[in-house]
Design a protein around this motif. Structure first.
Motif, short mmCIF file in Angstrom:
data_model
loop_
_atom_site.label_atom_id
_atom_site.label_comp_id
_atom_site.label_asym_id
_atom_site.label_seq_id
_atom_site.Cartn_x
_atom_site.Cartn_y
_atom_site.Cartn_z
N GLU A 131 -8.30 -3.72 0.62
CA GLU A 131 -8.58 -3.69 -0.82
C GLU A 131 -9.69 -2.70 -1.15
OE1 GLU A 131 -9.93 -6.83 -4.34
OE2 GLU A 131 -9.17 -7.59 -2.44
N ILE A 132 -10.79 -2.73 -0.41
CA ILE A 132 -11.92 -1.88 -0.80
C ILE A 132 -11.67 -0.40 -0.49
CG2 ILE A 132 -13.55 -3.79 -0.54
CD1 ILE A 132 -14.62 -2.42 1.97
N PHE A 133 -10.82 -0.12 0.51
CA PHE A 133 -10.54 1.28 0.85
C PHE A 133 -9.28 1.81 0.18
CE2 PHE A 133 -13.15 0.29 4.73
CZ PHE A 133 -14.16 1.21 4.46
N ALA A 134 -8.59 1.00 -0.61
CA ALA A 134 -7.31 1.40 -1.22
C ALA A 134 -7.38 2.71 -2.01
CB ALA A 134 -6.77 0.27 -2.09
N ASP A 151 -2.08 -9.18 11.30
CA ASP A 151 -2.72 -10.46 11.61
C ASP A 151 -1.69 -11.38 12.25
OD1 ASP A 151 -5.60 -11.69 10.33
OD2 ASP A 151 -4.20 -13.14 11.19
N MET A 152 -2.15 -12.25 13.14
CA MET A 152 -1.24 -13.19 13.79
C MET A 152 -0.93 -14.39 12.91
SD MET A 152 0.04 -12.47 16.74
CE MET A 152 0.41 -14.07 17.48
N SER A 153 -1.83 -14.72 12.00
CA SER A 153 -1.71 -15.94 11.19
C SER A 153 -0.85 -15.72 9.95
CB SER A 153 -3.09 -16.44 10.78
OG SER A 153 -2.99 -17.42 9.77
N ARG A 154 0.24 -16.45 9.85
CA ARG A 154 1.07 -16.35 8.66
C ARG A 154 0.32 -16.85 7.43
NH1 ARG A 154 7.04 -18.60 9.59
NH2 ARG A 154 7.04 -18.20 7.34
N GLU A 155 -0.54 -17.86 7.62
CA GLU A 155 -1.32 -18.38 6.49
C GLU A 155 -2.25 -17.30 5.95
OE1 GLU A 155 0.22 -21.65 8.86
OE2 GLU A 155 -1.02 -19.93 9.41
N MET A 156 -2.91 -16.56 6.86
CA MET A 156 -3.81 -15.51 6.40
C MET A 156 -3.04 -14.36 5.77
SD MET A 156 -6.72 -16.73 6.75
CE MET A 156 -7.51 -15.30 6.07
N LEU A 157 -1.85 -14.08 6.26
CA LEU A 157 -1.04 -13.03 5.65
C LEU A 157 -0.63 -13.42 4.23
CD1 LEU A 157 1.20 -12.02 8.69
CD2 LEU A 157 -0.66 -10.70 7.68
N THR A 158 -0.39 -14.71 4.02
CA THR A 158 -0.10 -15.19 2.66
C THR A 158 -1.29 -14.92 1.75
OG1 THR A 158 1.39 -16.91 3.46
CG2 THR A 158 0.47 -17.23 1.26
N VAL A 159 -2.48 -15.20 2.27
CA VAL A 159 -3.71 -14.94 1.51
C VAL A 159 -3.86 -13.44 1.22
CG1 VAL A 159 -6.23 -15.02 1.59
CG2 VAL A 159 -4.90 -16.97 2.41
N ALA A 160 -3.65 -12.61 2.25
CA ALA A 160 -3.81 -11.17 2.10
C ALA A 160 -2.82 -10.61 1.07
CB ALA A 160 -3.64 -10.48 3.45
N ARG A 161 -1.57 -11.03 1.15
CA ARG A 161 -0.58 -10.53 0.19
C ARG A 161 -0.96 -10.93 -1.23
NH1 ARG A 161 3.24 -12.16 4.32
NH2 ARG A 161 3.96 -10.27 5.38
N ALA A 162 -1.41 -12.16 -1.38
CA ALA A 162 -1.81 -12.63 -2.71
C ALA A 162 -2.98 -11.80 -3.24
CB ALA A 162 -2.18 -14.10 -2.67
N ASN A 163 -3.94 -11.50 -2.37
CA ASN A 163 -5.10 -10.72 -2.80
C ASN A 163 -4.72 -9.29 -3.16
OD1 ASN A 163 -6.82 -12.88 -2.45
ND2 ASN A 163 -7.50 -12.27 -0.42
N LEU A 164 -3.86 -8.67 -2.38
CA LEU A 164 -3.42 -7.31 -2.67
C LEU A 164 -2.59 -7.26 -3.94
CD1 LEU A 164 -2.46 -6.15 0.94
CD2 LEU A 164 -4.47 -5.45 -0.36
N ASP A 165 -1.75 -8.28 -4.13
CA ASP A 165 -0.97 -8.36 -5.38
C ASP A 165 -1.90 -8.48 -6.58
OD1 ASP A 165 1.40 -8.25 -4.00
OD2 ASP A 165 1.78 -10.40 -4.05
N LYS A 166 -2.88 -9.36 -6.46
CA LYS A 166 -3.81 -9.61 -7.57
C LYS A 166 -4.60 -8.35 -7.92
CE LYS A 166 -7.38 -12.90 -9.04
NZ LYS A 166 -8.21 -14.07 -8.60
N ALA A 167 -4.92 -7.56 -6.90
CA ALA A 167 -5.69 -6.33 -7.11
C ALA A 167 -4.79 -5.16 -7.52
CB ALA A 167 -6.46 -5.97 -5.84
N GLY A 168 -3.48 -5.38 -7.57
CA GLY A 168 -2.56 -4.32 -7.98
C GLY A 168 -2.44 -3.19 -6.97
N ILE A 169 -2.59 -3.52 -5.68
CA ILE A 169 -2.54 -2.50 -4.63
C ILE A 169 -1.13 -2.43 -4.05
CG2 ILE A 169 -3.41 -1.86 -2.35
CD1 ILE A 169 -6.06 -3.27 -3.21
#
Length: 335
Positions: free
Chosen positions: A168-171, A181-199
């Protein structure tokens, strides 16, 4: 790089259908599953799968597996990706069908964000306790941005991407970003954050830091942020990360200085209690990197039960040589 006339005709045929163009528009805004696309397009799964296969065969999109889920994205190949992005840019967002698709896409992304919020609410206590032990994340992020500079670059890889914060910060700087990432839960978080930031120029994938599902010699910047202390073989992780760098590419590692907080090992799965400059420098050297910078962020308050955050910057020793056939792409190495 140029392609043959027959290949271009096949590519145009694959894209020249309304549903497939709609899929390309949607994937230009982020990675989606077959279920996501079925919901958005209002078509049966077999029909959507058929469209996806044609786009895959034409090299316009890519596919990756994440557990039992398959995600689709725009191709990683620069020329094909440029072609798709130019094609998509020519489609009016005011078109009624595109408007409806983007509204349904927004609904799909809201569901992702709800799942991410649920995950964070369940894990907030342990995250907050660790964060309270060290300098605020914003101070480290500011140092990272200053260290990398303002010059745009081609590609970034974030290993152990977690919440996707570094993507997000380097986008604004990279053309293409990938988080692993190995964690599907964290990937869900990451996708949500990138979506929210419009990246839309970053994607995240499930994968192992020791064998990430990306090409070698392909990234200008690789980051490993607060990950090494979870690993049983940090040196191997650094060596693997170095193999992913382009000549003169940079590797940034952020982690803790040596400490004695055993509860992090017992309660939070930390396998290593921090790293020294000498240790990181040796691992960089073994991986063919020069240690260019090391920064330290001491905790506030003077409490001994605190963590000092460290930042290390390594650079690939190979020289970057301009490719006369394409000034925009960085390239080959010298010995």
């Amino acid at each position: 790089m140029h392609i043959s006339l027959d290949t271009m005709v096949d590519t145009l045929k694959a894209a020249a259908e309304s549903s497939r163009l709609r899929i390309l528009v949607l994937l230009s805004r982020g990675d989606l599953t077959v279920s996501d696309l079925t919901e958005i397009l209002g078509q049966s799964q077999p029909r959507v799968s058929r469209h996806l296969k044609l786009l895959l065969d034409a090299g316009l999109i890519g596919r990756y597996q994440e557990g039992s889920w398959a995600f689709f994205r725009l191709t990683d190949t620069d020329n094909s990706r440029d072609f798709v992005q130019r094609l998509v840019a020519g489609i009016s967002e005011a078109d009624p069908q595109v408007v409806r698709d983007l509204e349904r896409l927004a609904s799909v992304k809201r569901k992702r964000q709800d799942r991410a919020a649920e995950y964070f609410s369940e894990n907030a206590a342990s995250w907050d306790r660790i964060r309270s032990l060290h300098v605020p994340d914003r101070a480290v992020e500011a140092a990272l941005l200053k260290l990398v500079g303002k010059r745009p670059f081609q590609s970034m890889l974030d290993l152990g991407t977690g919440t996707g914060r570094l993507l997000e910060i380097f986008a604004p700087l990279y053309r293409r970003g990938v988080g692993i990432d190995m964690s599907r839960e964290m990937l869900t978080v990451a996708r949500a954050n990138l979506d929210k930031a419009g990246i839309a120029n970053a994607q995240v994938r499930q994968g192992d830091i020791f064998s990430p599902p990306v090409e070698r010699n392909a990234f200008d910047l690789v980051t490993i942020h607060q990950v090494l202390h979870y690993l049983d073989d940090p040196a191997r992780a650094i060596a693997e990360a170095a193999r992913l760098l382009r000549p003169s590419g940079r590797l940034i590692v952020v982690d803790f200085a040596p400490h004695a907080l055993e509860f992090l090992r017992d309660q939070h799965a930390h396998m290593r209690l921090g790293f020294s400059d000498r240790q990181i420098s040796e691992w960089f050297a073994e991986a063919g990197l020069d240690l260019e910078d090391s920064q330290e962020f001491e905790p506030r308050g003077g409490n001994e039960a605190r963590l000092t955050v460290k930042l290390w910057l390594g650079r690939d020793r190979r020289l970057l040589i301009a490719d006369p056939s394409n000034d925009s792409l960085p390239v080959r190495e010298t010995a």
